[in-house]
Design a protein around this motif. Sequence first.
Motif, PDB file in Angstrom:
ATOM      1  N   GLU A  99     -77.795 -38.626 -34.979  1.00 17.85           N
ATOM      2  CA  GLU A  99     -76.748 -37.506 -35.664  1.00 17.85           C
ATOM      3  C   GLU A  99     -75.570 -38.138 -36.194  1.00 17.85           C
ATOM      4  OE1 GLU A  99     -75.356 -34.247 -37.520  1.00 17.85           O
ATOM      5  OE2 GLU A  99     -77.221 -34.449 -36.646  1.00 17.85           O
ATOM      6  N   ARG A 102     -76.438 -40.046 -39.324  1.00 19.43           N
ATOM      7  CA  ARG A 102     -76.471 -39.031 -40.580  1.00 19.43           C
ATOM      8  C   ARG A 102     -75.015 -38.518 -40.859  1.00 19.43           C
ATOM      9  NH1 ARG A 102     -81.197 -37.050 -37.784  1.00 19.43           N
ATOM     10  NH2 ARG A 102     -80.122 -35.777 -36.605  1.00 19.43           N
ATOM     11  N   VAL A 103     -74.032 -38.121 -40.014  1.00 19.96           N
ATOM     12  CA  VAL A 103     -72.737 -37.845 -40.216  1.00 19.96           C
ATOM     13  C   VAL A 103     -72.110 -39.073 -41.155  1.00 19.96           C
ATOM     14  CG1 VAL A 103     -70.582 -37.396 -39.612  1.00 19.96           C
ATOM     15  CG2 VAL A 103     -72.632 -36.346 -38.636  1.00 19.96           C
ATOM     16  N   ALA A 106     -73.472 -39.298 -44.527  1.00 18.22           N
ATOM     17  CA  ALA A 106     -72.870 -38.095 -45.304  1.00 18.22           C
ATOM     18  C   ALA A 106     -71.549 -38.621 -45.884  1.00 18.22           C
ATOM     19  CB  ALA A 106     -72.821 -37.075 -44.612  1.00 18.22           C
ATOM     20  N   GLN A 107     -70.610 -39.403 -44.898  1.00 13.99           N
ATOM     21  CA  GLN A 107     -69.234 -39.547 -45.068  1.00 13.99           C
ATOM     22  C   GLN A 107     -69.020 -40.736 -46.158  1.00 13.99           C
ATOM     23  OE1 GLN A 107     -67.866 -40.850 -41.389  1.00 13.99           O
ATOM     24  NE2 GLN A 107     -67.238 -38.592 -40.682  1.00 13.99           N
ATOM     25  N   ALA A 109     -71.257 -41.007 -48.510  1.00 11.39           N
ATOM     26  CA  ALA A 109     -71.870 -40.668 -49.689  1.00 11.39           C
ATOM     27  C   ALA A 109     -70.701 -40.106 -50.303  1.00 11.39           C
ATOM     28  CB  ALA A 109     -73.074 -39.946 -49.494  1.00 11.39           C
ATOM     29  N   ALA A 110     -69.946 -39.209 -49.519  1.00 14.83           N
ATOM     30  CA  ALA A 110     -68.752 -38.315 -49.987  1.00 14.83           C
ATOM     31  C   ALA A 110     -67.741 -39.422 -50.413  1.00 14.83           C
ATOM     32  CB  ALA A 110     -68.273 -37.285 -48.925  1.00 14.83           C
ATOM     33  N   ASP A 132     -76.921 -37.730 -52.250  1.00 12.23           N
ATOM     34  CA  ASP A 132     -77.180 -36.721 -51.197  1.00 12.23           C
ATOM     35  C   ASP A 132     -78.765 -36.809 -50.814  1.00 12.23           C
ATOM     36  OD1 ASP A 132     -74.786 -35.721 -51.231  1.00 12.23           O
ATOM     37  OD2 ASP A 132     -74.837 -34.447 -52.819  1.00 12.23           O
ATOM     38  N   THR A 135     -79.617 -39.245 -48.238  1.00 15.19           N
ATOM     39  CA  THR A 135     -79.025 -38.924 -47.128  1.00 15.19           C
ATOM     40  C   THR A 135     -80.051 -37.802 -46.608  1.00 15.19           C
ATOM     41  OG1 THR A 135     -76.836 -39.450 -47.642  1.00 15.19           O
ATOM     42  CG2 THR A 135     -77.004 -37.894 -46.019  1.00 15.19           C
ATOM     43  N   ASP A 136     -80.439 -36.866 -47.226  1.00 16.57           N
ATOM     44  CA  ASP A 136     -81.398 -35.811 -47.029  1.00 16.57           C
ATOM     45  C   ASP A 136     -82.793 -36.518 -46.526  1.00 16.57           C
ATOM     46  OD1 ASP A 136     -82.109 -33.098 -46.806  1.00 16.57           O
ATOM     47  OD2 ASP A 136     -83.581 -33.586 -48.381  1.00 16.57           O
ATOM     48  N   GLY A 139     -82.180 -38.355 -43.371  1.00 13.98           N
ATOM     49  CA  GLY A 139     -82.163 -37.443 -42.330  1.00 13.98           C
ATOM     50  C   GLY A 139     -83.294 -36.639 -41.811  1.00 13.98           C
TER      51      GLY A 139
END
Length: 173
Positions: A99, A102-103, A106-107, A109-110, A132, A135-136, A139
């Motif tokens: 997790e 994954r966070v 995502a960070q 990617a952002a 995205d 990441t998906d 995940g």
Amino acid sequence: MLTQAKVPLRVVAAVVLAGGIFSAGWVANGWRLGGQLQQLQAAKAKEREGQAGALAAASEAARAEEQRRTAEQRGIANAAAKERDQALADARAAGAVAEQLRVRAAQLAAAARAAGHSAAAGGGAATGDPLDVLTDVLGRADARAGELAEYADRARVAGLACERSYDALNPAR
């Protein structure tokens, strides 16, 4: 006439005396047979006593073996429960790390989108941001891998416990 009376009296005396000797022999033989019968009965009683002792010993040995097997099975079940709990704790820890990854993905990617460094080469509205999607996919793959690992851990613990139980019940193997 006196002599005639003496003859039957002698015959009677001889018959009585012979009968007494015969009955004395009969009684003596009866005592001898009675003694042999008592010896036979005593031997049979001793044999039954020995059989009862052997049966009691065999029953006690079977009871002890059953108790040993039960204790062994209980120990194996307790060890398997500990291994299962450890595997679940390890899976939870791995899930927490996944997790966090994954966070962090995502960070990143952002942050990449915010910097304007999109890797999309002109994707349309239906395609979405490649970061995205990546990441998906990562995940979901990681979540599925975690499920499979948890299942494999449970199967391994159960299989090892089964194997130990079998070995405990069949020590000749």
